[in-house]
Scaffold this motif. Structure first.
Motif, PDB file in Angstrom:
ATOM      1  N   ARG A  18      16.766  14.791  -1.572  1.00  8.08           N
ATOM      2  CA  ARG A  18      17.667  14.606  -2.711  1.00  8.08           C
ATOM      3  C   ARG A  18      17.082  15.241  -3.974  1.00  8.08           C
ATOM      4  N   ALA A  19      15.788  15.022  -4.198  1.00  4.72           N
ATOM      5  CA  ALA A  19      15.149  15.611  -5.380  1.00  4.72           C
ATOM      6  C   ALA A  19      15.129  17.136  -5.300  1.00  4.72           C
ATOM      7  N   ASP A  20      14.870  17.658  -4.096  1.00  7.10           N
ATOM      8  CA  ASP A  20      14.838  19.114  -3.930  1.00  7.10           C
ATOM      9  C   ASP A  20      16.207  19.740  -4.187  1.00  7.10           C
ATOM     10  N   ARG A  21      17.272  19.081  -3.750  1.00 10.71           N
ATOM     11  CA  ARG A  21      18.626  19.613  -3.992  1.00 10.71           C
ATOM     12  C   ARG A  21      18.921  19.651  -5.492  1.00 10.71           C
ATOM     13  N   LYS A  22      18.540  18.607  -6.198  1.00 11.02           N
ATOM     14  CA  LYS A  22      18.762  18.583  -7.642  1.00 11.02           C
ATOM     15  C   LYS A  22      17.893  19.630  -8.338  1.00 11.02           C
ATOM     16  N   PHE A  23      16.674  19.821  -7.836  1.00 10.59           N
ATOM     17  CA  PHE A  23      15.770  20.810  -8.425  1.00 10.59           C
ATOM     18  C   PHE A  23      16.355  22.216  -8.290  1.00 10.59           C
ATOM     19  N   ALA A  24      16.966  22.491  -7.147  1.00  6.99           N
ATOM     20  CA  ALA A  24      17.541  23.815  -6.902  1.00  6.99           C
ATOM     21  C   ALA A  24      18.625  24.153  -7.924  1.00  6.99           C
ATOM     22  N   HIS A  39      21.735  17.972 -19.074  1.00  5.97           N
ATOM     23  CA  HIS A  39      22.190  16.851 -18.248  1.00  5.97           C
ATOM     24  C   HIS A  39      21.573  16.925 -16.855  1.00  5.97           C
ATOM     25  N   TYR A  40      21.551  18.141 -16.271  1.00  3.54           N
ATOM     26  CA  TYR A  40      20.984  18.306 -14.931  1.00  3.54           C
ATOM     27  C   TYR A  40      19.480  18.069 -14.938  1.00  3.54           C
ATOM     28  N   PHE A  41      18.808  18.509 -16.005  1.00  2.00           N
ATOM     29  CA  PHE A  41      17.366  18.299 -16.084  1.00  2.00           C
ATOM     30  C   PHE A  41      17.036  16.812 -16.042  1.00  2.00           C
ATOM     31  N   GLN A  42      17.760  16.001 -16.800  1.00  2.00           N
ATOM     32  CA  GLN A  42      17.496  14.567 -16.828  1.00  2.00           C
ATOM     33  C   GLN A  42      17.687  13.943 -15.449  1.00  2.00           C
ATOM     34  N   LYS A  43      18.703  14.393 -14.725  1.00  4.52           N
ATOM     35  CA  LYS A  43      18.967  13.836 -13.404  1.00  4.52           C
ATOM     36  C   LYS A  43      17.869  14.221 -12.406  1.00  4.52           C
ATOM     37  N   VAL A  44      17.446  15.475 -12.436  1.00  6.77           N
ATOM     38  CA  VAL A  44      16.429  15.897 -11.475  1.00  6.77           C
ATOM     39  C   VAL A  44      15.079  15.285 -11.820  1.00  6.77           C
ATOM     40  N   PHE A  45      14.793  15.116 -13.112  1.00  6.15           N
ATOM     41  CA  PHE A  45      13.529  14.496 -13.499  1.00  6.15           C
ATOM     42  C   PHE A  45      13.484  13.045 -13.032  1.00  6.15           C
ATOM     43  N   GLY A  80       5.635  19.322 -12.880  1.00  2.00           N
ATOM     44  CA  GLY A  80       5.055  20.241 -13.855  1.00  2.00           C
ATOM     45  C   GLY A  80       5.955  21.443 -14.098  1.00  2.00           C
ATOM     46  N   GLN A  81       6.579  21.930 -13.024  1.00  2.00           N
ATOM     47  CA  GLN A  81       7.491  23.066 -13.146  1.00  2.00           C
ATOM     48  C   GLN A  81       8.708  22.702 -13.986  1.00  2.00           C
ATOM     49  N   LEU A  82       9.197  21.475 -13.821  1.00  2.00           N
ATOM     50  CA  LEU A  82      10.327  21.008 -14.621  1.00  2.00           C
ATOM     51  C   LEU A  82       9.959  20.958 -16.102  1.00  2.00           C
ATOM     52  N   TYR A  83       8.768  20.447 -16.382  1.00  4.74           N
ATOM     53  CA  TYR A  83       8.328  20.379 -17.771  1.00  4.74           C
ATOM     54  C   TYR A  83       8.208  21.783 -18.372  1.00  4.74           C
TER      55      TYR A  83
END
Length: 598
Positions: A18-24, A39-45, A80-83
């Motif tokens: 689930r996290a990987d799908r949101k990250f993509a 909005h998407y960043f907050q959800k994947v984080f 870290g990549q998200l940040y």
């Protein structure tokens, strides 16, 4: 118990998927635009925080079920990549620091190294981790970390070549070559005692001019909110998608923290022989550590969109998006560094960083060809062009043979002058932009070609652009131009030279603030510390190059600004020449200059 462990393992895998799908969804999201992907960043984080917390709470069951340490490292690496992605979108220093702390934790806990896996896929994950960590460390100027990670990356590439002979790791060898080349060109590594590129309240805020800057008020004052940074040269120094010139401008447009920028050692505990950390809400790091590494008293950095080898249409689309979203009473800085016509590319005395040096005959041929290319009519020199030659000069963004689709013309910028624009053009065709029409904009235009005591220093594939270097690190650029070698043994000489520059810049700031002839275009941005510093450094660059070349060559080697700055700060002004002369005498390089009024 077996069923319980099976449930935990399945739940963990489901959370990972689930996290990987949101990250993509956010990985390739555009890095420009104010509301893009928030909005998407907050959800994947949240998804990754939940995943991290779950694996931490059920570590024992997951280890028994076969959880590998590299899987924990991969999750932390994604965070870290998200940040870092958020840093590229917002330019907020705290996101960059968060990314660094996460990556450093992965390195210290040896999430990848400790597993000793002979799995090619895991090795590639580790390679990508090192590459991302290097980029974050570079931008943070963590030179010692960069050196450590480079050695680990080299060792890993060698290990992969030895153990996976059927796989070609040529691209990763190139990555190693890139970072080594970048380190050799970056003064952060070659001159450890040099002052930071970032705006430092200690070094860049001159006490004697503070009161004049504080009292200065134009009819209209603009806030510097956004910047677009683009460098596009053949074989230029770069790491990943960050070129040396874009890196220098990126640093120049950010605040330097006045606090300690060195992290403490992270507290670690052991559970089942595995290193874990329960100190913070993220489950990975001590969140107080991030507060120690950032300075809440500093204003926010201007947002920066860094474009690597964009097409002309992509560059225009980014400019359009940012201009459309620009808040009222704001100014946007656009930095464009690129070659002119493709035929101009051979101006460099060295074709590429690894290629052979040209013969004298080849250099003379190249020089003569350039003389023909730049032998503009007087009307061009004066900034006036007829309709027939309006599209003769341009910036070249593209590979060989792309034709007009790779040409960025001065006229392409006109629509964006409807918003306040601070334009920096670093190119051998920069003066074509003197003919730019539309609303009045601030223009800093580089010389046609650089000027050096050692002609081989002019190779942009080795050292980056001279004009950009003057705007971002004026003393280092001055030393490079004159052939003065800086080293650790010259710390006192370097400090005294910096003091000479600081005194001069302070005087020039006062003159600008008190000048009745200062054009409104400059006056409305003078209150901004970043743009004011660029203007002051441009004055220095123009004065130095004007005094270093002969008067008959000045059209080729001296930068231009539009509208004109006050005559009281022209290259011939006594207050300007005396400061350049003092610096040249201090470094014992005055014999290369031609001063009129000293």
């Amino acid at each position: 118990m077996a069923e319980e462990g099976d449930v935990v393992s399945k739940t963990f895998r489901a959370l990972v998927e689930r996290a990987d799908r949101k990250f993509a969804r956010v990985r390739d999201f555009p890095s420009y635009g104010r509301a893009q992907g928030q909005h998407y960043f907050q959800k994947v984080f949240k998804a990754y925080m939940r995943l991290w917390k779950y694996q931490q709470e059920h570590r024992t069951e997951l280890v028994k079920a076969g959880l590998n340490r590299w899987e924990i490292g991969e999750i932390a690496g994604r965070i870290g990549q998200l940040y870092f992605g958020q840093y590229t979108r917002t330019s907020e220093a705290r996101f960059l620091v968060e990314a660094y702390v996460f990556y450093e934790a992965i390195l210290k806990r040896r999430y990848f190294e400790g597993c000793k896996v002979k799995d090619l896929g895991v090795r590639f994950k580790e390679l990508r981790f090192y590459a991302r960590f290097l980029l974050v460390s570079l931008i943070l100027n963590r030179t010692q970390t960069v050196k450590v990670v480079v050695e680990k990356l080299k060792a890993l590439v060698d290990d992969c070549n030895a153990n996976f002979r059927e796989t070609n790791f040529k691209e990763w060898k190139l990555v190693v070559q890139e970072i080594v080349r970048f380190m050799n060109a970056d003064t952060t590594f070659t001159i450890p005692s040099a002052r930071p590129f970032r705006y430092s309240a200690i070094f860049d805020c001159h006490p004697s001019s503070v009161q004049y800057v504080a009292r200065f008020h134009a009819k209209k004052v603009l806030k510097f909110r956004d910047a677009i940074l683009m460098s596009y040269h053949r074989n230029e120094v770069k790491f990943a998608e960050l070129t040396l010139d874009a890196y220098r401008m990126l640093q120049c447009l950010e605040w330097e923290s006045s606090g300690s920028f060195y992290p403490k050692h992270l507290a670690e505990t052991k559970e089942n022989g595995v290193v874990v950390d329960y100190s913070g809400t993220s489950g990975l790091i001590d969140m107080k550590l991030v507060a120690d590494m950032t300075d809440p008293t500093l204003p926010p950095n201007p947002r920066k969109a860094i474009l690597y080898r964009p097409s002309v249409t992509h560059l225009i689309a980014v400019m359009a998006t940012i201009c459309e979203e620009l808040p009222p009473e704001s100014v946007i800085l656009v930095y464009l560094s690129a070659s002119g016509k493709p035929s101009h590319i051979n101006a460099s005395p060295v074709e590429s960083s690894g290629g052979p040096k040209r013969t004298t005959k080849n250099k003379l041929t190249s020089h003569n060809s350039l003389e023909q290319n730049f032998s503009s009519p007087e009307s061009h020199i004066n900034g006036k062009k007829g309709s027939s030659d309006y599209y003769d000069d341009y910036l070249w963004l593209g590979s060989k043979g792309n034709g007009g689709s790779s040409n960025l013309y001065p006229g392409d910028i006109i629509p964006f002058t409807r918003r306040p624009l601070f334009l920096v053009i670093d190119s051998d065709s920069s003066h074509a932009f003197k003919a730019e029409r539309g609303e009045k904009a601030a223009l800093l235009l580089s010389p046609f070609r650089p000027m050096f005591k050692d002609p081989f220093s002019a190779d942009i594939t080795q050292n980056g652009s001279q004009f950009t270097f003057f705007l971002t690190a004026p003393l280092q650029a001055f030393c490079q131009m004159t052939g003065f070698a800086l080293s650790d043994s010259d710390i006192e000489v370097l400090n005294n030279a910096e003091n000479i520059l600081s005194t001069a810049f302070s005087k020039w700031e006062v003159i600008l603030c008190k000048s009745p002839s200062l054009d409104l275009v400059w006056a409305q941005v003078l209150s901004d510390p970043f743009l004011r510093r660029l203007i002051i450094r441009f004055i220095f660059c123009r004065a130095v190059l004007s005094a270093f070349c002969s008067s008959e060559e000045s059209e080729q080697y001296v930068p231009v600004c539009l509208p004109q700055l006050p005559n009281s700060l022209s290259p011939k002004a006594e207050v300007v020449q005396s400061s350049v002369s003092q610096l040249a005498n201090h470094l014992n390089v005055a014999d290369g200059f031609h001063f009129d009024n000293t």
